[in-house]
Design a protein around this motif. Structure first.
Motif, PDB file in Angstrom:
ATOM      1  N   SER A   1      17.858 -15.029  14.273  1.00 53.21           N
ATOM      2  CA  SER A   1      17.328 -15.012  13.109  1.00 53.21           C
ATOM      3  C   SER A   1      17.172 -16.714  13.216  1.00 53.21           C
ATOM      4  CB  SER A   1      17.630 -14.183  11.959  1.00 53.21           C
ATOM      5  OG  SER A   1      19.167 -14.657  12.102  1.00 53.21           O
ATOM      6  N   GLU A   2      18.136 -17.543  14.066  1.00 52.54           N
ATOM      7  CA  GLU A   2      18.261 -19.210  13.536  1.00 52.54           C
ATOM      8  C   GLU A   2      17.208 -19.458  13.975  1.00 52.54           C
ATOM      9  OE1 GLU A   2      20.186 -20.130  11.522  1.00 52.54           O
ATOM     10  OE2 GLU A   2      20.672 -18.827  10.360  1.00 52.54           O
ATOM     11  N   GLY A   3      16.731 -18.521  15.333  1.00 54.27           N
ATOM     12  CA  GLY A   3      15.134 -19.151  16.176  1.00 54.27           C
ATOM     13  C   GLY A   3      15.851 -20.195  17.096  1.00 54.27           C
ATOM     14  N   VAL A   4      17.087 -19.646  17.805  1.00 59.19           N
ATOM     15  CA  VAL A   4      17.694 -19.560  19.262  1.00 59.19           C
ATOM     16  C   VAL A   4      17.623 -18.467  20.221  1.00 59.19           C
ATOM     17  CG1 VAL A   4      19.641 -19.930  20.340  1.00 59.19           C
ATOM     18  CG2 VAL A   4      19.940 -20.749  17.899  1.00 59.19           C
ATOM     19  N   VAL A   5      16.156 -17.730  19.929  1.00 60.44           N
ATOM     20  CA  VAL A   5      15.848 -16.798  20.465  1.00 60.44           C
ATOM     21  C   VAL A   5      14.233 -16.450  20.521  1.00 60.44           C
ATOM     22  CG1 VAL A   5      18.120 -16.307  22.002  1.00 60.44           C
ATOM     23  CG2 VAL A   5      17.010 -14.486  20.456  1.00 60.44           C
ATOM     24  N   GLY A   6      13.377 -16.342  21.751  1.00 55.62           N
ATOM     25  CA  GLY A   6      12.600 -15.944  20.766  1.00 55.62           C
ATOM     26  C   GLY A   6      12.068 -14.204  21.157  1.00 55.62           C
ATOM     27  N   ALA A   7      11.224 -13.684  21.038  1.00 57.00           N
ATOM     28  CA  ALA A   7      11.419 -12.775  21.689  1.00 57.00           C
ATOM     29  C   ALA A   7       9.286 -12.037  21.119  1.00 57.00           C
ATOM     30  CB  ALA A   7      11.325 -11.427  20.256  1.00 57.00           C
ATOM     31  N   ARG A   8       9.442 -11.445  22.806  1.00 55.35           N
ATOM     32  CA  ARG A   8       8.049 -10.827  23.761  1.00 55.35           C
ATOM     33  C   ARG A   8       8.362  -9.147  23.486  1.00 55.35           C
ATOM     34  NH1 ARG A   8       5.917  -9.803  27.959  1.00 55.35           N
ATOM     35  NH2 ARG A   8       7.999  -9.809  29.126  1.00 55.35           N
ATOM     36  N   ARG A   9       7.289  -8.852  22.848  1.00 51.00           N
ATOM     37  CA  ARG A   9       7.219  -7.364  22.950  1.00 51.00           C
ATOM     38  C   ARG A   9       5.921  -6.818  24.533  1.00 51.00           C
ATOM     39  NH1 ARG A   9       8.108  -2.447  20.502  1.00 51.00           N
ATOM     40  NH2 ARG A   9       9.350  -4.017  19.079  1.00 51.00           N
TER      41      ARG A   9
ATOM     42  N   LEU B   1      21.863 -10.241  19.724  1.00 50.58           N
ATOM     43  CA  LEU B   1      20.372 -11.256  19.759  1.00 50.58           C
ATOM     44  C   LEU B   1      19.766 -11.287  18.145  1.00 50.58           C
ATOM     45  CD1 LEU B   1      19.003  -9.493  22.408  1.00 50.58           C
ATOM     46  CD2 LEU B   1      19.238 -11.491  22.670  1.00 50.58           C
ATOM     47  N   SER B   2      19.751 -10.201  16.906  1.00 56.51           N
ATOM     48  CA  SER B   2      18.954 -10.075  15.793  1.00 56.51           C
ATOM     49  C   SER B   2      19.559 -11.368  15.181  1.00 56.51           C
ATOM     50  CB  SER B   2      19.639  -9.418  14.717  1.00 56.51           C
ATOM     51  OG  SER B   2      19.046  -9.365  13.635  1.00 56.51           O
ATOM     52  N   ILE B   3      21.002 -12.152  15.770  1.00 56.57           N
ATOM     53  CA  ILE B   3      21.584 -13.331  14.845  1.00 56.57           C
ATOM     54  C   ILE B   3      20.869 -14.719  15.463  1.00 56.57           C
ATOM     55  CG2 ILE B   3      23.929 -14.680  14.839  1.00 56.57           C
ATOM     56  CD1 ILE B   3      25.446 -11.624  14.917  1.00 56.57           C
ATOM     57  N   LEU B   4      21.024 -14.849  16.770  1.00 53.20           N
ATOM     58  CA  LEU B   4      19.868 -15.732  17.281  1.00 53.20           C
ATOM     59  C   LEU B   4      18.642 -15.289  16.822  1.00 53.20           C
ATOM     60  CD1 LEU B   4      21.937 -14.909  21.166  1.00 53.20           C
ATOM     61  CD2 LEU B   4      22.303 -17.156  18.935  1.00 53.20           C
TER      62      LEU B   4
END
Length: 102
Positions: free
Chosen positions: A68-76, A63-66
């Motif tokens: 860092s390349e802007g493929v996934v985003g995160a929401r806390r 997930l970190s790799i994805l």
């Protein structure tokens, strides 16, 4: 009689560079499985672990790799982080994979 040749429009080099980065990132089976799971909506690491049958550290690393390349985003949301697909090309690429007879 010769048929007219159609010349395809050339893709902007910046677009090709971005596409190459996304394709390179998607060139890993577990990352593809993660993205396939995320097609149904947001998931946290624990959800992905259970669904994919892999450890937390491995899921987090991918997930970190994805991310860092802007493929996934995160929401806390409190102590949990939920991931979602943000790169629109991902759905097209997964559909292409589904339609290919590999």
């Amino acid at each position: 009689m010769d048929q007219p040749t159609t010349i395809a429009a050339r893709i902007d080099p910046e677009i090709l560079e971005r596409a190459a980065r996304v394709i390179r990132i998607l060139g890993h089976p577990l990352r593809l499985r993660i993205l396939e799971a995320l097609e149904d909506g947001e998931r946290n690491v624990a959800d992905l672990q259970d669904e994919l049958g892999v450890g937390q550290a491995v899921v987090s690393q991918q997930l970190s790799i994805l991310r860092s390349e802007g493929v996934v985003g995160a929401r806390r949301d409190g102590p949990r982080v939920f991931y979602r697909i943000v790169e629109p090309k991902v759905s097209h690429i997964l559909d292409c994979i589904r339609q290919c007879d590999l």
